[in-house]
Design a protein around this motif. Structure first.
Motif, PDB file in Angstrom:
ATOM      1  N   ASP A 164       9.648  31.535   0.846  1.00 61.39           N
ATOM      2  CA  ASP A 164       8.978  31.257   2.121  1.00 61.39           C
ATOM      3  C   ASP A 164       8.662  29.766   2.266  1.00 61.39           C
ATOM      4  O   ASP A 164       8.855  29.165   3.322  1.00 61.39           O
ATOM      5  N   ASP A 165       8.173  29.177   1.182  1.00 59.72           N
ATOM      6  CA  ASP A 165       7.833  27.753   1.231  1.00 59.72           C
ATOM      7  C   ASP A 165       9.071  26.899   1.484  1.00 59.72           C
ATOM      8  O   ASP A 165       9.057  25.975   2.308  1.00 59.72           O
ATOM      9  N   VAL A 166      10.154  27.187   0.796  1.00 59.94           N
ATOM     10  CA  VAL A 166      11.374  26.391   0.945  1.00 59.94           C
ATOM     11  C   VAL A 166      11.961  26.571   2.343  1.00 59.94           C
ATOM     12  O   VAL A 166      12.410  25.599   2.974  1.00 59.94           O
ATOM     13  N   LEU A 167      11.966  27.794   2.851  1.00 60.38           N
ATOM     14  CA  LEU A 167      12.512  28.022   4.187  1.00 60.38           C
ATOM     15  C   LEU A 167      11.673  27.350   5.266  1.00 60.38           C
ATOM     16  O   LEU A 167      12.208  26.858   6.266  1.00 60.38           O
ATOM     17  N   ARG A 168      10.370  27.314   5.049  1.00 56.62           N
ATOM     18  CA  ARG A 168       9.506  26.608   5.997  1.00 56.62           C
ATOM     19  C   ARG A 168       9.850  25.118   6.022  1.00 56.62           C
ATOM     20  O   ARG A 168       9.960  24.507   7.094  1.00 56.62           O
ATOM     21  N   LEU A 169      10.051  24.524   4.862  1.00 57.98           N
ATOM     22  CA  LEU A 169      10.405  23.113   4.791  1.00 57.98           C
ATOM     23  C   LEU A 169      11.793  22.858   5.383  1.00 57.98           C
ATOM     24  O   LEU A 169      12.027  21.854   6.053  1.00 57.98           O
ATOM     25  N   ALA A 170      12.725  23.791   5.128  1.00 58.98           N
ATOM     26  CA  ALA A 170      14.071  23.638   5.674  1.00 58.98           C
ATOM     27  C   ALA A 170      14.056  23.699   7.198  1.00 58.98           C
ATOM     28  O   ALA A 170      14.752  22.930   7.872  1.00 58.98           O
TER      29      ALA A 170
END
Length: 374
Positions: free
Chosen positions: A34-40
């Motif tokens: 979730d964190d990585v997709l938010r940043l992406a």
């Protein structure tokens, strides 16, 4: 789970046919994902989620970037997918020595700890989305005295680079110089000028900058308008020049002789600075003060000596007097004033002394870049 622009290959054997490779995210940790997709999503980067290390190995080499969760690092290391750049491990505890051992085992360039490194990781994802892994050559050009011809040479360098099929951008850092779009003959071309970018903060899309700037002769130009704005902040200059560097192969900067804070920021970003000095004793005296300022800010300042030389002063003499290396000695360009008044960009005539000097300089910089990369 946050929904983003990503391709999940949990149940797929390969990426869609014909699609460009995307950064891959290797993890089964839903919270981390979730964190990585938010940043992406914030970076405008489409990513592939690859929870299975075997599938990740198949995508390992072509992916522009690989983000590995700590939960999958051991399994990936066992498969030994091969060394490559732009591999980043997301760890959970910087004090845990096993995190660093896992990073070495998978060949990670950097270990990321969230949320502290969120901005750094978002920038790397944005870089991958823009498809550029290298920074441009950034060459500043400054006059040793007023009317030395710095704007003309800066424009000729950009025109020459474009003629060689390099992606080039010409950036005007002199707010009272009249606008370098006039030198290029692009004053009537629509597009962004410095007043439109004066409030830039954070990160600016390289693609958007290049697309929205006025262009002529195959290059983009960022100039001042004829309005009241006479300065931008160093932060805005940094943001714009960082985007320009990601967008192009060569960025040439037309620098003012009196460096304001934004121009000082620009000098710090330069690969090299060219000091244009007419072959005259008084010009050398004036240039000595400019050189003294520049050499406190950057380690690579070179002299371009411009003729005519009424007293027979040579380029080597000028450079020696300034204590700087000579980049090139350039003969006088006939009818330059008339050409500029007609809107003809400097350096278009490949037979002229200006074009010869610009070509020699571009070749110097490209050769040095190749040597440093070897």
């Amino acid at each position: 789970m946050i929904q983003s622009q990503f391709h999940d290959v949990r149940d797929a054997g390969s990426s869609p046919a014909g699609s460009a490779p995307k950064p891959i995210v290797v993890t089964t940790d839903d919270e981390l994902l979730d964190d990585v997709l938010r940043l992406a999503a914030a970076a405008g980067a489409a990513v592939e989620v690859v929870p299975d290390p075997g599938a990740a190995r198949a995508r390992w080499a072509p992916a522009p970037m690989v983000v590995v969760g700590e939960d999958q690092a051991d399994a990936l290391a066992f498969l030994a997918p091969g060394r490559r750049p732009a591999v980043y491990l997301i760890g959970s505890d910087s004090n845990d020595p096993t995190v660093w051992r896992r990073a070495v085992a998978i060949g990670a360039e950097h270990v990321v700890f969230l949320p502290d490194d969120e901005a750094w990781l978002a920038d790397r994802l944005a870089d991958a989305a823009e498809g550029r892994g290298n920074d441009a050559l950034v060459v500043g050009v400054i006059g040793g005295r007023g009317g030395a011809g710095a704007s003309v040479l800066a424009t000729a360098l950009a025109v020459t680079a474009s003629r060689r099929e390099l992606s080039a951008m010409l950036v005007d850092l002199d707010p009272i110089g009249g606008g370098i779009d006039l030198v290029l003959g692009a004053e009537d071309t629509t597009g962004l000028r410095w007043p439109d970018l004066a409030d830039s903060r954070g990160r600016l899309s390289a693609r958007a900058l290049q697309a929205e700037l006025p262009g002529r002769h195959g290059l983009a130009v960022l100039s001042w308008d004829r309005g009241d704005l006479l300065a931008v902040s160093p932060e805005s200059a940094h943001v714009v020049l960082a985007a320009a560097s990601r967008a192009c192969d060569l960025v040439t900067l037309d620098l003012p002789r009196r460096l304001d804070p934004a121009a000082e920021e620009a000098v710090a970003a330069c690969t090299a600075v060219l000091l244009v000095v007419p072959a005259e004793v008084r010009a050398v005296a004036a240039a000595s003060r400019v050189a003294a300022t520049l050499t406190t800010m950057t380690g690579d300042v070179r002299v371009v000596c411009r003729g005519p030389a009424p007293n027979g002063l040579r380029g080597t003499d000028v450079a020696a007097a300034l204590g700087l290396p000579l980049a090139v000695q350039m003969g006088p360009e006939r009818r330059m004033s008339e050409q500029l008044d007609r809107g003809e960009a400097p350096g278009l005539d490949p037979r002229g002394p200006l074009a010869h000097a610009a070509t020699e300089l571009v070749e110097q910089f490209l050769s040095e870049r190749q040597v440093s990369a070897a």
